[in-house]
Design a protein around this motif. Sequence first.
Motif, PDB file in Angstrom:
ATOM      1  N   ARG A  29       0.788  -1.172  -0.106  1.00  0.00           N
ATOM      2  CA  ARG A  29       0.075   0.027  -0.218  1.00  0.00           C
ATOM      3  C   ARG A  29       0.828   1.316   0.007  1.00  0.00           C
ATOM      4  O   ARG A  29       0.642   2.092  -0.543  1.00  0.00           O
ATOM      5  N   ARG A  32       2.762   2.188  -3.237  1.00  0.00           N
ATOM      6  CA  ARG A  32       1.527   2.431  -4.136  1.00  0.00           C
ATOM      7  C   ARG A  32       1.101   3.597  -3.856  1.00  0.00           C
ATOM      8  O   ARG A  32       1.171   4.805  -4.644  1.00  0.00           O
ATOM      9  N   LYS A  33       1.006   4.302  -2.809  1.00  0.00           N
ATOM     10  CA  LYS A  33       0.315   5.357  -2.155  1.00  0.00           C
ATOM     11  C   LYS A  33       1.575   6.562  -2.656  1.00  0.00           C
ATOM     12  O   LYS A  33       1.304   7.718  -3.038  1.00  0.00           O
ATOM     13  N   GLU A  36       1.566   7.874  -5.846  1.00  0.00           N
ATOM     14  CA  GLU A  36       0.201   8.235  -6.194  1.00  0.00           C
ATOM     15  C   GLU A  36      -0.764   7.573  -7.223  1.00  0.00           C
ATOM     16  O   GLU A  36      -1.151   8.185  -8.276  1.00  0.00           O
ATOM     17  N   MET A  37      -0.564   6.121  -7.214  1.00  0.00           N
ATOM     18  CA  MET A  37      -1.389   5.099  -8.004  1.00  0.00           C
ATOM     19  C   MET A  37      -2.293   4.696  -7.555  1.00  0.00           C
ATOM     20  O   MET A  37      -2.435   4.520  -6.268  1.00  0.00           O
ATOM     21  N   LYS A  38      -3.265   4.215  -8.265  1.00  0.00           N
ATOM     22  CA  LYS A  38      -4.577   3.476  -7.784  1.00  0.00           C
ATOM     23  C   LYS A  38      -4.420   2.201  -7.932  1.00  0.00           C
ATOM     24  O   LYS A  38      -3.485   1.729  -8.706  1.00  0.00           O
ATOM     25  N   GLN A  39      -4.942   1.221  -7.114  1.00  0.00           N
ATOM     26  CA  GLN A  39      -4.940  -0.120  -7.055  1.00  0.00           C
ATOM     27  C   GLN A  39      -4.941  -0.618  -8.588  1.00  0.00           C
ATOM     28  O   GLN A  39      -4.413  -1.717  -9.035  1.00  0.00           O
ATOM     29  N   ARG A  40      -6.065  -0.160  -9.345  1.00  0.00           N
ATOM     30  CA  ARG A  40      -6.374  -0.575 -10.628  1.00  0.00           C
ATOM     31  C   ARG A  40      -5.189  -0.479 -11.631  1.00  0.00           C
ATOM     32  O   ARG A  40      -4.823  -1.354 -12.538  1.00  0.00           O
ATOM     33  N   GLN A  41      -4.000   0.590 -11.381  1.00  0.00           N
ATOM     34  CA  GLN A  41      -3.185   0.739 -12.016  1.00  0.00           C
ATOM     35  C   GLN A  41      -2.141  -0.421 -12.005  1.00  0.00           C
ATOM     36  O   GLN A  41      -1.354  -0.891 -12.863  1.00  0.00           O
ATOM     37  N   GLN A  50      -8.164  -5.947 -10.238  1.00  0.00           N
ATOM     38  CA  GLN A  50      -8.179  -5.044  -9.142  1.00  0.00           C
ATOM     39  C   GLN A  50      -8.659  -5.749  -7.916  1.00  0.00           C
ATOM     40  O   GLN A  50      -7.795  -5.412  -6.917  1.00  0.00           O
ATOM     41  N   SER A  54      -6.398  -6.033  -4.486  1.00  0.00           N
ATOM     42  CA  SER A  54      -6.849  -5.650  -3.305  1.00  0.00           C
ATOM     43  C   SER A  54      -6.816  -6.388  -2.220  1.00  0.00           C
ATOM     44  O   SER A  54      -6.265  -6.182  -1.081  1.00  0.00           O
ATOM     45  N   GLU A  57      -3.298  -6.494  -0.767  1.00  0.00           N
ATOM     46  CA  GLU A  57      -2.656  -5.254  -0.023  1.00  0.00           C
ATOM     47  C   GLU A  57      -3.478  -5.259   1.124  1.00  0.00           C
ATOM     48  O   GLU A  57      -2.878  -4.491   1.963  1.00  0.00           O
TER      49      GLU A  57
END
Length: 104
Positions: A29, A32-33, A36-41, A50, A54, A57
């Motif tokens: 997490r 990724r954060k 500044e990325m989304k789980q989808r990316q 996704q 999730s 994560e």
Amino acid sequence: KIVRSIVFRGTGLVLYIEVTAMYYYPRLRRLRKDREMKQRQIALVLDIDQRVYSNYETGKREIPTRLVMKLADFYKTSTDYILGRTSQAVPYPPARLNPAYKNR
């Protein structure tokens, strides 16, 4: 924490063991954060759904080794960092081949 049960067949005994989940999921997490990325990316990078990502994560599912390796390459860090085995986010230097092994 994850609770697992072991059933001893024929005895009627059930042993419940509390296991601490691996430490990797908070790192997933954070990595990724920080970007500044989304789980989808990230799921697209890993070629998975996704919802599956999730679950990795959040610690609901263990992430396969091949995906840990792919994430380490993507984030330019080590698998040990992702798995919580080191606090050093910098990847290991490339291995130097011993000259004695060049002809093998």
